[in-house]
Design a protein around this motif. Structure first.
Motif, PDB file in Angstrom:
ATOM      1  N   TRP A   1       0.817  -1.199   0.000  1.00 35.38           N
ATOM      2  CA  TRP A   1       0.000   0.000   0.000  1.00 35.38           C
ATOM      3  C   TRP A   1       0.861   1.264   0.000  1.00 35.38           C
ATOM      4  CZ3 TRP A   1      -4.774   2.244  -0.244  1.00 35.38           C
ATOM      5  CH2 TRP A   1      -4.937   3.493   0.365  1.00 35.38           C
ATOM      6  N   LEU A   2       1.850   1.273   0.869  1.00 29.58           N
ATOM      7  CA  LEU A   2       2.711   2.450   0.985  1.00 29.58           C
ATOM      8  C   LEU A   2       3.476   2.698  -0.310  1.00 29.58           C
ATOM      9  CD1 LEU A   2       3.984   1.875   4.611  1.00 29.58           C
ATOM     10  CD2 LEU A   2       2.617   3.820   3.805  1.00 29.58           C
TER      11      LEU A   2
ATOM     12  N   GLY B   1      -7.049 -16.986  -7.974  1.00 31.76           N
ATOM     13  CA  GLY B   1      -7.982 -16.764  -9.054  1.00 31.76           C
ATOM     14  C   GLY B   1      -9.478 -16.700  -8.753  1.00 31.76           C
ATOM     15  N   ASN B   2      -9.875 -15.882  -7.824  1.00 30.11           N
ATOM     16  CA  ASN B   2     -11.308 -15.638  -7.694  1.00 30.11           C
ATOM     17  C   ASN B   2     -11.696 -14.409  -8.511  1.00 30.11           C
ATOM     18  OD1 ASN B   2      -9.900 -13.847  -6.219  1.00 30.11           O
ATOM     19  ND2 ASN B   2     -10.800 -14.403  -4.249  1.00 30.11           N
ATOM     20  N   GLY B   3     -10.723 -13.888  -9.218  1.00 31.13           N
ATOM     21  CA  GLY B   3     -11.002 -12.753 -10.096  1.00 31.13           C
ATOM     22  C   GLY B   3     -10.997 -11.409  -9.393  1.00 31.13           C
ATOM     23  N   LEU B   4     -10.680 -11.416  -8.111  1.00 30.24           N
ATOM     24  CA  LEU B   4     -10.627 -10.142  -7.396  1.00 30.24           C
ATOM     25  C   LEU B   4      -9.246  -9.519  -7.537  1.00 30.24           C
ATOM     26  CD1 LEU B   4     -12.673 -11.048  -4.215  1.00 30.24           C
ATOM     27  CD2 LEU B   4     -13.409  -9.768  -6.232  1.00 30.24           C
ATOM     28  N   ARG B   5      -9.250  -8.184  -7.574  1.00 31.13           N
ATOM     29  CA  ARG B   5      -8.006  -7.468  -7.803  1.00 31.13           C
ATOM     30  C   ARG B   5      -7.747  -6.477  -6.683  1.00 31.13           C
ATOM     31  NH1 ARG B   5      -9.559  -4.451 -12.404  1.00 31.13           N
ATOM     32  NH2 ARG B   5     -11.695  -5.110 -12.012  1.00 31.13           N
ATOM     33  N   PRO B   6      -6.573  -5.831  -6.729  1.00 31.21           N
ATOM     34  CA  PRO B   6      -6.231  -4.889  -5.653  1.00 31.21           C
ATOM     35  C   PRO B   6      -7.330  -3.865  -5.365  1.00 31.21           C
ATOM     36  CG  PRO B   6      -4.296  -5.306  -6.969  1.00 31.21           C
ATOM     37  CD  PRO B   6      -5.420  -6.058  -7.629  1.00 31.21           C
ATOM     38  N   TYR B   7      -7.941  -3.318  -6.382  1.00 24.07           N
ATOM     39  CA  TYR B   7      -9.026  -2.360  -6.159  1.00 24.07           C
ATOM     40  C   TYR B   7     -10.134  -2.960  -5.298  1.00 24.07           C
ATOM     41  CZ  TYR B   7      -8.199   1.867  -8.993  1.00 24.07           C
ATOM     42  OH  TYR B   7      -7.755   3.078  -9.475  1.00 24.07           O
TER      43      TYR B   7
ATOM     44  N   ALA C   1      -9.910 -14.449   2.933  1.00 24.75           N
ATOM     45  CA  ALA C   1      -9.021 -15.177   2.020  1.00 24.75           C
ATOM     46  C   ALA C   1      -8.008 -14.216   1.407  1.00 24.75           C
ATOM     47  CB  ALA C   1      -9.841 -15.863   0.934  1.00 24.75           C
ATOM     48  N   LEU C   2      -8.490 -13.052   1.012  1.00 24.78           N
ATOM     49  CA  LEU C   2      -7.585 -12.068   0.430  1.00 24.78           C
ATOM     50  C   LEU C   2      -6.567 -11.585   1.448  1.00 24.78           C
ATOM     51  CD1 LEU C   2      -9.898  -9.836  -1.799  1.00 24.78           C
ATOM     52  CD2 LEU C   2      -8.478 -11.777  -2.454  1.00 24.78           C
ATOM     53  N   ASP C   3      -7.016 -11.451   2.680  1.00 23.97           N
ATOM     54  CA  ASP C   3      -6.107 -10.992   3.730  1.00 23.97           C
ATOM     55  C   ASP C   3      -4.917 -11.922   3.886  1.00 23.97           C
ATOM     56  OD1 ASP C   3      -6.613  -8.516   4.924  1.00 23.97           O
ATOM     57  OD2 ASP C   3      -8.415  -9.291   5.903  1.00 23.97           O
TER      58      ASP C   3
END
Lengths: 156, 156
Positions: A21-22, B42-48, B117-119
Motif C-alpha cells: 500500500w505504501l 484466481g477468484n477474479g478479485l483485484r487490488p481495487y 481469504a484475500l487478507d
DNA sequence: CGCATCTCAGGAATACTGAGATCA
DNA sequence: CTGATCTCAGTAGTCCTGAGATGC
C-alpha cells in the motif's frame, strides 16, 4: 496531473502499514509530481521518453532490445516511443550493417538539448518528492529501495 | 503477472538513484508480486476490490464518496468496482433514507469470507515484498514511506 | 532448425476528467 | 443557487501478450 492520494486521513488500519500500500501510494504521489513537472514545460514528452533518452545518452548507440532492458521498458513500447522520438528528430535509427535485424539508436543534438531540459525538471521533481525527509532519511530511503530491488528480481 | 524490473543490471547512472525511478521500479515489483498472489487464487478479485472491501470492513457501512476517500480510489472507479462486487454478492448497496443521494455500502457475509481469504494472500505478499530487508530495515522503510505521504499531499 | 530483433495489434489495471441526474 | 453524491462515457500512461516478418 493526477493526485488522488488522500492526506493520510483515516486510512483503514489494515492498509496503513502494508508495504504494498505504501509503495503504491508513494508511486501515485511521485507520479503526480513527475507528471506535473513534465506538463508544465509542455513539450509533450513523458516519463517513458525521458527514460529512453537518458538511457540512450548513458549507453551510447545501442539496439532497441538493449535499450528496453536498460530503461525497463517493454520491447513493444520501446518501438512505439522511439517512433515518436524519431518523428520529432530527437533520436535517429539506422540498421546495423553487422546485424541487419538490429536498429542502432542514437540520440541527436536536438535530443540532447531536450534531454538537458528534462534533466532540470527531473532534478526539481526529485527535490519535491523527498522534501518531507531530512537529508539523512533521503539517503536511507534510496538505500532501502535499492536493496529491495537488488536481491533477485522477485525476492523469491 | 507482470515482472519487467531488470535485475538492476546496468541501469543508467542518471536513473539509478532517482527517488522517482526507485519508487517506480519498486511499485512495478510490488505489483508483480501482488498480482501473482491475486491470480494464483484466481477468484477474479483485484487490488481495487481488496482496497474497497477492507476499507469497508474497517469503516463499517459508508457512502461511496467516503469509501473512495478511504481507499484512495476515484469516485468513478468506486462506482464501477462496487457494481462488480454487488453482482457477486460481496457487498450490498441501499439508498440512505436520510440522504437519498447516498448509497450506503455494506460488506456481506460472503464478502467477509472472501476478504479473509484475500487478507491471507496480502499477508504473504507483504513478506515477499520486504524479504530482502532485515526486520529493522522493514520498519525504517515503512516509517520513511509514511513520512513521505504525511506532510501535505504533494510536499509543496 | 532454434533464437534474437523489431513491429504491430491489442488487452488489462490504475488513475483521472467531464458531464449529467439527483437531491440536501 | 450551491454543493454533494452517484453514474456513465471516455481518456491517458504504464505494463504486458501474442504473432508475424526478418535475419543471425
Amino acid at each position: 496531473m493526477p493526485l488522488q492520494v488522500p492526506g493520510d486521513a483515516k486510512i483503514p488500519a489494515r492498509l496503513r502499514d502494508l508495504p504494498t500500500w505504501l509503495i503504491s501510494r508513494n508511486y501515485t504521489r511521485s507520479n503526480a509530481l513527475l507528471s506535473d513537472g513534465f506538463t508544465t514545460t509542455g513539450n509533450g514528452l513523458r516519463p517513458y521518453h525521458y527514460r529512453l533518452m537518458t538511457s540512450l545518452k548513458d549507453a551510447g548507440p545501442v539496439g532497441q532490445a538493449e535499450l528496453g532492458r536498460l530503461s525497463g521498458i517493454d520491447r513493444s513500447d520501446v518501438a512505439n516511443m522511439l517512433a515518436e522520438l524519431e518523428r520529432r528528430g530527437l533520436v535517429s535509427r539506422v540498421t546495423d550493417p553487422d546485424n541487419r535485424r538490429r536498429n542502432i539508436v542514437t540520440i541527436t543534438g536536438t535530443g540532447e538539448e531536450q534531454l538537458a531540459a528534462l534533466d532540470a525538471i527531473i532534478e526539481e521533481v526529485q527535490q519535491q518528492v523527498v522534501a518531507p525527509l531530512t537529508v539523512r532519511e533521503r539517503q536511507q530511503l534510496v538505500r532501502l529501495l535499492h536493496k529491495l530491488l537488488s536481491e533477485g528480481p522477485t525476492g523469491d
